[in-house]
Design an enzyme around this catalytic site. Structure first.
Site, short mmCIF file in Angstrom:
data_model
loop_
_atom_site.label_atom_id
_atom_site.label_comp_id
_atom_site.label_asym_id
_atom_site.label_seq_id
_atom_site.Cartn_x
_atom_site.Cartn_y
_atom_site.Cartn_z
N HIS A 117 16.50 -36.56 -10.77
CA HIS A 117 15.66 -37.06 -9.63
C HIS A 117 14.39 -36.82 -9.53
O HIS A 117 13.94 -36.68 -8.34
CB HIS A 117 16.68 -36.37 -8.49
CG HIS A 117 18.05 -37.01 -8.40
ND1 HIS A 117 18.48 -38.05 -7.88
CD2 HIS A 117 19.19 -36.66 -8.94
CE1 HIS A 117 19.70 -38.27 -8.07
NE2 HIS A 117 20.16 -37.41 -8.97
N ARG A 163 3.38 0.13 -5.14
CA ARG A 163 3.31 -0.43 -3.82
C ARG A 163 1.97 -1.35 -3.77
O ARG A 163 1.66 -1.94 -2.75
CB ARG A 163 3.28 0.54 -2.94
CG ARG A 163 4.70 1.31 -3.02
CD ARG A 163 4.57 2.36 -1.66
NE ARG A 163 4.53 1.65 -0.39
CZ ARG A 163 5.73 1.31 0.27
NH1 ARG A 163 6.80 1.58 -0.23
NH2 ARG A 163 5.71 0.99 1.42
N GLU A 172 16.13 -17.56 -9.79
CA GLU A 172 16.06 -16.42 -10.07
C GLU A 172 15.09 -16.23 -11.18
O GLU A 172 14.11 -15.43 -11.43
CB GLU A 172 17.09 -15.55 -9.91
CG GLU A 172 16.92 -14.01 -10.22
CD GLU A 172 15.58 -13.36 -9.54
OE1 GLU A 172 15.47 -13.79 -8.41
OE2 GLU A 172 15.51 -12.33 -10.21
N ASN A 191 -1.28 1.86 6.18
CA ASN A 191 -0.19 0.97 5.43
C ASN A 191 0.06 0.11 6.61
O ASN A 191 0.45 0.41 7.64
CB ASN A 191 0.75 1.42 4.70
CG ASN A 191 2.06 0.42 4.18
OD1 ASN A 191 1.27 -0.81 4.01
ND2 ASN A 191 2.92 0.95 4.02
N GLY A 192 -0.03 -1.29 6.54
CA GLY A 192 0.45 -2.26 7.53
C GLY A 192 -0.64 -3.26 7.94
O GLY A 192 -1.81 -3.45 6.95
N LYS A 225 5.29 -4.20 -5.09
CA LYS A 225 6.78 -4.22 -4.87
C LYS A 225 7.26 -4.56 -3.45
O LYS A 225 8.25 -5.35 -3.46
CB LYS A 225 7.13 -2.62 -5.36
CG LYS A 225 8.48 -2.35 -5.34
CD LYS A 225 9.22 -3.00 -6.38
CE LYS A 225 10.68 -2.95 -6.79
NZ LYS A 225 11.30 -3.85 -7.41
N CYS A 256 0.65 -1.14 0.10
CA CYS A 256 0.10 0.14 0.05
C CYS A 256 0.87 1.21 -0.04
O CYS A 256 2.03 1.29 0.42
CB CYS A 256 -0.75 0.05 1.17
SG CYS A 256 -2.05 -1.26 1.45
N LYS A 258 11.50 -14.70 -12.12
CA LYS A 258 11.17 -13.63 -12.99
C LYS A 258 9.99 -13.97 -13.95
O LYS A 258 9.29 -13.18 -14.09
CB LYS A 258 12.45 -13.34 -13.66
CG LYS A 258 12.58 -11.68 -13.62
CD LYS A 258 13.42 -11.07 -12.65
CE LYS A 258 12.57 -11.11 -11.36
NZ LYS A 258 13.28 -10.57 -10.34
N GLU A 264 6.52 -14.72 -12.09
CA GLU A 264 6.20 -13.12 -11.78
C GLU A 264 5.56 -12.47 -12.72
O GLU A 264 4.49 -11.75 -12.68
CB GLU A 264 7.21 -12.71 -11.04
CG GLU A 264 6.90 -11.32 -10.53
CD GLU A 264 8.23 -10.71 -9.65
OE1 GLU A 264 9.26 -11.19 -10.19
OE2 GLU A 264 8.15 -9.96 -8.70
N TRP A 324 -3.05 -2.44 -1.88
CA TRP A 324 -2.78 -3.84 -1.98
C TRP A 324 -3.52 -4.93 -1.02
O TRP A 324 -3.24 -4.68 0.29
CB TRP A 324 -1.35 -4.19 -1.97
CG TRP A 324 -0.78 -5.72 -2.57
CD1 TRP A 324 -0.68 -6.28 -3.69
CD2 TRP A 324 -0.64 -7.01 -1.29
NE1 TRP A 324 -0.39 -7.57 -3.48
CE2 TRP A 324 -0.26 -7.86 -2.17
CE3 TRP A 324 -0.70 -6.78 -0.12
CZ2 TRP A 324 -0.12 -9.15 -1.67
CZ3 TRP A 324 -0.51 -8.14 0.37
CH2 TRP A 324 -0.37 -9.16 -0.16
O1 M6R Z 1 12.54 -5.25 -1.28
P1 M6R Z 1 13.05 -6.81 -0.96
O2 M6R Z 1 14.30 -7.05 -1.90
O3 M6R Z 1 13.50 -6.98 0.24
O4 M6R Z 1 11.76 -7.70 -1.76
C1 M6R Z 1 12.00 -8.91 -1.42
C2 M6R Z 1 11.14 -9.67 -2.62
O5 M6R Z 1 9.85 -9.42 -2.25
C3 M6R Z 1 11.45 -9.16 -3.94
O6 M6R Z 1 12.84 -9.63 -4.29
C4 M6R Z 1 10.39 -9.83 -5.01
O7 M6R Z 1 10.66 -11.39 -5.05
C5 M6R Z 1 10.56 -9.42 -6.62
N1 M6R Z 1 9.14 -8.95 -6.75
C6 M6R Z 1 10.94 -10.19 -7.30
O8 M6R Z 1 11.14 -9.81 -8.49
#
Ligand code: M6R
Length: 593
Positions: free
Chosen positions: A494, A28, A471, A100-101, A588, A2, A475, A478, A74
């Site tokens: 395996h 956010r 990773e 927010n929270g 984010k 948020c 990506k 996501e 969010w």
């Molecule tokens: O802000 P941060 O680096 O702590 O965030 C960690 C993850 O939430 C962040 O890397 C998330 O996995 C990304 N959206 C991946 O692209």
């Protein structure tokens, strides 16, 4: 999650500032939004589902007033709907709140409210709504708006940042306990936001809220107080060095592409700016008995990369652990332990929780962060900034490469060879700059055209390229919503091999290292089951159906492999008609556990 934005000042069209600020904070959370402006007739409030970026400013022009608040959401408590969107208000809409929270005890607080006002008073399913209603109760009992506000803050369990505004008071109140909040200071104007890009157009001078603080902001003055004691708190002005321009798309269709391309200058920059902090951190790492890297998501993958780098370069044992799984290592944390958090935002809830438990056991905390002034930095006795600049796309790209850079430098610094590390990384940076061209983008987009309709995809790598495979898969899933799995090449036989069918796309990450042949053998096994092999490597191999050729950067080759996979993910999203900057269900910064 948020985004909060609030304004107090001399601009009668403050609501436009709120709308613009929210557009800058949309990364956010973007399932719904809302604004409230204090007008002579009371509050004008508008709340809607969807993205505020699609709303024209002209919609708001006629609602004049010099105090506004806004929120981009969010969803956590309660589904995505206009009535769950913020601002939330009290019974007669004389006060509005954006938050927010998470308020963990909201069920109990709802019961308390229902006992006074009855059940019909609730208009949403959110935890936030208890705040204006509790303030309402306190004011009805005779407390001033400010005293009611602080009383309510003391009742809330969980993590929060919120701003409240009353129609009859010339000031705004903002409090922080666990979720980020920063105040921008301009001539006759105050901005309050979850993050600085929301007001960088107007000022780069800020006060960061610390946990347990609130501010009373009127047109002419701002005062900070401790929430518990009520004592006045002296704040230090800080300057944000990020340029607004670096937080814009710079002519690119998406932030994700812009941020991928930012990596042409990135590594060199990170090296240049990171030196002194790296040396200091290396001295601490050297003394520590047991070291843990902890993080989530992409940053956690970089922590795993760090585990390999420290082993290979510095011969130092480090354990990488997901912050959400930190309890696993808790029995081993003591005064000699060093917990190094890695985080772009510095606000990831699980990470901050891991920091809290580390502190309780006497362990030391350092962090590798991008956002200066973030909670992670403030909780650490030592922090190393990666200097990637603002990262706005939800998918982390350049921050990951910058984290990789800092972890490499730390490994070299640990064996007294920081300069050698800097040289290698600077050379890698130059090679990446030459390689990351429009032609490369076109080449990768052509490969993507051939696989974009597949719903399953696998990525393999070995050694450092194993976390890079994880990773790459993260990506891809996501932003493109394709089911993608990364795994260690050696794991193939395996279990996962059973899933390979004719035409299944498999991305194979190959460096020119001692593991090359093992990974190529695994690629052969995939191919024998009908897989389409997309090789990312410094050179083509007969087993590849498609090749993305990277520069050979020796130990730094995984950086180029990772960047290639980011481009692959970007085109998988865009060629499937998706917005890679705002993937569904995500935000984010994950500020809730
Ligand atoms: O802000 P941060 O680096 O702590 O965030 C960690 C993850 O939430 C962040 O890397 C998330 O996995 C990304 N959206 C991946 O692209």
């Amino acid at each position: 999650m948020c985004g909060i934005f609030a304004y107090v000042g001399n601009d009668n069209q403050s609501v436009l500032k709120a709308v613009r600020g929210l557009k800058d904070l949309e990364y956010r959370g973007y399932d719904s939004w809302g604004v409230a402006v204090k007008t002579p007739q009371g509050f004008f409030i508008r709340k809607e589902t969807g993205k505020i970026s699609n709303i024209p400013e002209t919609d708001f022009e006629k609602h004049e007033g010099t105090m506004s608040i806004g929120h981009t959401r969010w969803a956590t408590h309660g589904g995505v709907s206009a009535y769950n969107a913020h601002p939330h208000f009290n019974r007669d809409k004389s006060l509005v709140v954006v938050h927010n929270g998470i308020i963990e005890n909201h069920d109990a607080l709802r019961e308390e409210i229902a006992a006074v006002f009855g059940n019909d008073v609730f208009r949403s399913e959110t935890d936030t709504e208890v705040i204006p209603l509790l303030i309402d109760i306190c004011m009805e009992r005779g407390l001033s708006f400010e005293n009611a506000f602080t009383e309510v803050c003391k009742k809330l369990h969980g993590r929060f940042a919120f701003v409240a505004l009353h129609k009859d008071e010339p000031y705004m109140l903002a409090a922080r306990d666990g979720s980020p909040l920063v105040m921008g200071l301009a001539e006759g104007e105050y901005f309050i936001a979850s993050d600085t890009p929301a007001f960088l157009d107007y000022t780069n001078e800020v006060y960061f809220f610390d946990n347990g603080e609130y501010a009373k902001i009127s047109k002419d003055a701002v005062t900070f107080f401790n929430l518990l004691s009520g004592n006045h708190v002296e704040k230090k002005k800080e300057k944000i060095l990020w340029e607004k321009e670096s937080a814009s798309k710079g002519g690119h269709p998406h932030f994700m592409l812009k941020e991928i391309l930012d990596q042409r200058e990135l590594i060199e920059n990170t090296v240049r700016l990171g030196g002194p902090a790296v040396s200091k951190a290396a001295q601490t790492l050297e003394k520590a008995d047991n070291i843990f890297f902890t993080a989530m998501g992409t940053a956690a993958h970089m922590g795993m990369v760090g585990e390999y780098l420290f082993s290979r370069i510095a011969k130092k044992s480090v354990q990488a652990v997901y912050a959400a799984e930190f309890d696993k290592v808790l029995p081993f944390i003591n005064k000699q332990s060093l917990v190094c958090g890695i985080s772009q935002s510095g606000e990831t809830a699980d990470l901050l929780e891991a920091f809290k438990t580390t502190k309780k056991k006497g362990g030391k905390i350092m962090s590798v962060i991008n956002v200066r002034g973030s909670s992670a930095e403030r909780e650490s006795f030592l922090s190393v900034p990666v200097n990637a600049g603002p990262e706005r796309a939800v998918a982390s790209t350049k921050a990951a490469t910058a984290q990789f850079t800092i972890l490499t430098l730390l490994a070299y610094a640990l064996i007294g060879k920081r300069m050698q590390g800097e040289k290698k990384l600077t050379n890698a940076s130059h090679a990446i700059k030459k390689w990351l061209t429009q032609e490369l983008l076109i080449h990768i987009s052509h490969i993507v055209e051939t696989i974009k309709h597949n719903e399953d995809l696998y990525v393999i790598g070995k050694s450092v390229n194993y976390p890079i495979a994880l990773e790459a898969a993260l990506k891809i899933k996501e932003v493109s919503y394709i089911h993608a799995e990364g795994f260690a090449a050696g794991e193939l036989k395996h279990g996962t091999l059973a899933l390979i069918e004719k035409g299944t796309p498999c991305v194979v990450l190959v460096s020119n290292d001692e593991y090359k042949q093992d990974v190529l053998n695994a690629a052969q096994e995939l191919k024998a089951r009908g897989a389409t092999i997309i090789g990312i490597s410094p050179e083509a191999h007969p087993v590849f159906d498609h090749t993305i050729v990277t520069p050979d950067l020796e130990n730094e080759t995984p950086m180029a492999l990772m960047i290639s996979s980011q481009i692959l993910a970007y085109y998988l999203a865009t060629l499937r008609g998706l917005d890679p900057d705002k993937p569904r269900n995500l935000a984010k910064s994950v500020t809730v556990k």
